[in-house]
Design a protein around this motif. Structure first.
Motif, PDB file in Angstrom:
ATOM      1  N   GLU A   1      18.915 -18.901  20.632  1.00  0.00           N
ATOM      2  CA  GLU A   1      20.503 -18.910  19.241  1.00  0.00           C
ATOM      3  C   GLU A   1      21.900 -18.643  19.901  1.00  0.00           C
ATOM      4  O   GLU A   1      22.253 -19.456  19.333  1.00  0.00           O
ATOM      5  CB  GLU A   1      19.985 -16.867  19.493  1.00  0.00           C
ATOM      6  CG  GLU A   1      19.302 -16.664  18.668  1.00  0.00           C
ATOM      7  CD  GLU A   1      18.025 -16.584  19.423  1.00  0.00           C
ATOM      8  OE1 GLU A   1      17.477 -16.987  20.892  1.00  0.00           O
ATOM      9  OE2 GLU A   1      16.727 -16.105  18.881  1.00  0.00           O
TER      10      GLU A   1
ATOM     11  N   ALA B   1      21.412 -22.830  19.690  1.00  0.00           N
ATOM     12  CA  ALA B   1      21.525 -23.295  17.936  1.00  0.00           C
ATOM     13  C   ALA B   1      23.375 -22.599  17.641  1.00  0.00           C
ATOM     14  O   ALA B   1      23.733 -23.620  16.621  1.00  0.00           O
ATOM     15  CB  ALA B   1      21.281 -21.874  16.808  1.00  0.00           C
TER      16      ALA B   1
ATOM     17  N   PRO C   1      19.696 -25.717  13.591  1.00  0.00           N
ATOM     18  CA  PRO C   1      18.751 -24.587  12.946  1.00  0.00           C
ATOM     19  C   PRO C   1      18.218 -24.683  14.484  1.00  0.00           C
ATOM     20  O   PRO C   1      17.822 -25.197  15.012  1.00  0.00           O
ATOM     21  CB  PRO C   1      17.798 -25.926  11.820  1.00  0.00           C
ATOM     22  CG  PRO C   1      19.047 -26.732  11.704  1.00  0.00           C
ATOM     23  CD  PRO C   1      19.615 -27.576  12.510  1.00  0.00           C
ATOM     24  N   LEU C   2      17.966 -23.256  13.897  1.00  0.00           N
ATOM     25  CA  LEU C   2      16.850 -22.935  15.168  1.00  0.00           C
ATOM     26  C   LEU C   2      15.304 -23.408  15.632  1.00  0.00           C
ATOM     27  O   LEU C   2      15.582 -24.068  17.020  1.00  0.00           O
ATOM     28  CB  LEU C   2      16.508 -20.882  15.179  1.00  0.00           C
ATOM     29  CG  LEU C   2      15.500 -20.098  16.315  1.00  0.00           C
ATOM     30  CD1 LEU C   2      17.184 -20.196  17.676  1.00  0.00           C
ATOM     31  CD2 LEU C   2      15.654 -18.666  15.956  1.00  0.00           C
ATOM     32  N   ASP C   3      14.772 -24.286  14.798  1.00  0.00           N
ATOM     33  CA  ASP C   3      14.232 -25.264  14.926  1.00  0.00           C
ATOM     34  C   ASP C   3      13.735 -25.925  15.929  1.00  0.00           C
ATOM     35  O   ASP C   3      13.505 -27.050  16.430  1.00  0.00           O
ATOM     36  CB  ASP C   3      13.240 -25.810  13.602  1.00  0.00           C
ATOM     37  CG  ASP C   3      12.040 -23.878  13.419  1.00  0.00           C
ATOM     38  OD1 ASP C   3      12.577 -22.695  13.659  1.00  0.00           O
ATOM     39  OD2 ASP C   3      12.474 -24.395  11.659  1.00  0.00           O
TER      40      ASP C   3
END
Length: 468
Positions: free
Chosen positions: A222, A225, A231-233
């Motif tokens: 997090e 990001a 994005p976290l992905d």
């Protein structure tokens, strides 16, 4: 009276300063002194101790914990990169010299604080180049260098590097690290920090490769990001330590913009860059020349038609080495030729055999023989500072590269035109060795037509002729 008081105070201050220095200095230098205890009873020619298999090649590492490597404060590894494969971006804690032993490809160095100086435009005014695919987005990056066999590349500590093999054969890259360099404030260990992939935790345990990690894996996803505003992905992909290892096979043919393929005006000059984009370093490290080919016979610094040649790389040929405290030498001896008995006055040396064979002898500074071996391709061995050494090539000749821990190395030859004996008075030699005047004269004048490279001796020539 006042003068005596002032003098007394000054003496007290000097005594206090000496006392403090005496207490602090040993502690400050304790680590380096302990790490560099060069009490070597035996030096060995070594092969890599670790092999790390990847999808796109092999990483071979010499064990820097060996006592002679610790003595010299050096380390080494070799990457074998298969065609259309990529050695992933990484940086090291110590400066490096990298030699291209075989093949060709592209090498990228991203210097911290430097802007992108190469720009691929898209649109009606862009020019075509077979290095730039038309369906790609507009791209900017720092200089990408074309490298080939014989190239030596200087890589400062902390510089991100990557390498791609675009040729039809394996690209073999040998790297030397000066762990005891002032730029490395950590211990005498190889520390490789990868910006992508890395060796998975379980594989690291099996390969004993705790130093080959993805630096992003140590951060909260997090946090990354938020820091990158992505994005976290995508962050999880950055942190992923895949099973394909440190050298990956490329899914498609890679393309880079280089001056050989693109018009020169598309390479943005530091002088034409907008003032607000300039950081004041463009005329220093950002544009420094870091590449030099050592395979050119016409640039040989020592040359003998009967014995071979030596190419030297130091701060005079590549000014960036002035700030690195490193240099190199590449030599090629013909069959049964010899490299003069000498010692290094300024540096430790790490020798790597490129081809052929040679018989090497090394003695320590106490007169004990610590090395007598026939070395061959792939062997690596250390020659500590002030340790005399001698080499005689085998029947197929001998080719080697020597990495040195000084930017302006100096040797002291024991035989030949620049021999130390030639500088000594004749009578001194007579008394020192208890020899006759004729013998002292012979000692002074022997090999006076040669410097460092000696052709095969008369006895050796006779043996070869008999075999023929």
């Amino acid at each position: 009276m006042a003068t005596k008081v002032v003098v007394g105070i000054l003496l007290c201050l000097l005594a206090f300063k000496s006392l403090v220095s005496g207490v602090q200095a040993p502690e400050r230098h304790r680590f380096r002194e302990e790490a560099q205890q060069c009490r070597l009873e035996r030096i060995q020619a070594r092969l890599p101790s670790r092999w790390i298999e990847s999808e796109g090649g092999i990483t071979q590492v010499w064990n820097e914990a060996n006592e002679e490597f610790q003595c010299a404060g050096v380390a080494a590894f070799r990457n074998i990169i298969r065609p259309n494969s990529l050695s992933l971006p990484k940086y090291h804690s110590a400066p490096m010299l990298v030699y291209i032993e075989q093949g060709e490809g592209f090498l990228g160095l991203d210097f911290p604080g430097c802007t992108e100086t190469y720009e691929a435009q898209s649109g009606p005014f862009s020019r075509s180049s077979r290095r730039i695919r038309g369906d790609k987005e507009e791209d900017k990056h720092q200089k990408v260098r074309k490298v080939c066999r014989g190239d030596m590349i200087v890589i400062p500590a902390g510089t991100v590097q990557w390498c791609h093999n675009d040729g039809g054969q394996d690209l073999v890259v040998v790297a030397f690290m000066d762990l005891n360099n002032d730029d490395n404030q950590l211990d005498l260990r190889v520390r490789s920090s990868y910006l992508a992939s890395g060796v998975p935790r379980e594989a690291r345990r099996r390969a004993k490769a705790d130093d080959l990690v993805n630096i992003f894996s140590g951060f909260n996803p997090e946090f990354l990001a938020e820091a990158y505003n992505i994005p976290l992905d995508l962050v999880k992909k950055m942190q992923e330590e895949r099973g394909d290892g440190l050298i990956v096979k490329c899914d498609e043919e890679m393309s880079f913009m280089t001056p050989e393929e693109e018009e020169e005006e598309l390479s943005e000059s530091p002088f034409s860059r907008r003032e607000e984009d300039s950081n004041g370093l463009e005329e220093t490290i950002c544009t420094a020349r870091v590449q030099h080919n050592m395979n050119t016979q016409k640039e040989a610094d020592v040359y003998s038609r009967e014995a071979g040649r030596v190419n030297i790389l130091n701060q005079l040929k590549l000014p960036i080495l002035r700030f690195m405290g490193m240099s190199a030498e590449k030599g090629h001896l013909f069959a049964n030729a010899e490299y003069n008995l000498h010692w290094s006055m300024t540096d430790h040396r790490l020798a790597y055999v490129i081809d052929g064979e040679a018989e090497i002898e090394i003695a320590d500074d106490y007169g004990n023989q610590v090395f007598k071996e026939r070395v061959s391709r792939g062997n690596m061995f250390v020659i500590p500072q002030f340790y005399p050494s001698f080499a005689r090539a085998g029947q197929q000749g001998f080719e080697w590269i020597t990495f040195k821990t000084s930017n302006q190395p100096m040797k002291s030859p024991v035989v030949g035109y620049t021999s130390l004996f030639r500088a000594l008075p004749l009578q001194l030699l007579e008394q020192a060795f208890q020899i006759t005047t004729a013998e002292a004269q012979q000692l002074k004048q022997t090999r006076n037509q040669h410097t460092f490279l000696f052709p095969p001796s008369t006895s050796t020539r006779e043996v070869l002729l008999e075999k023929e």
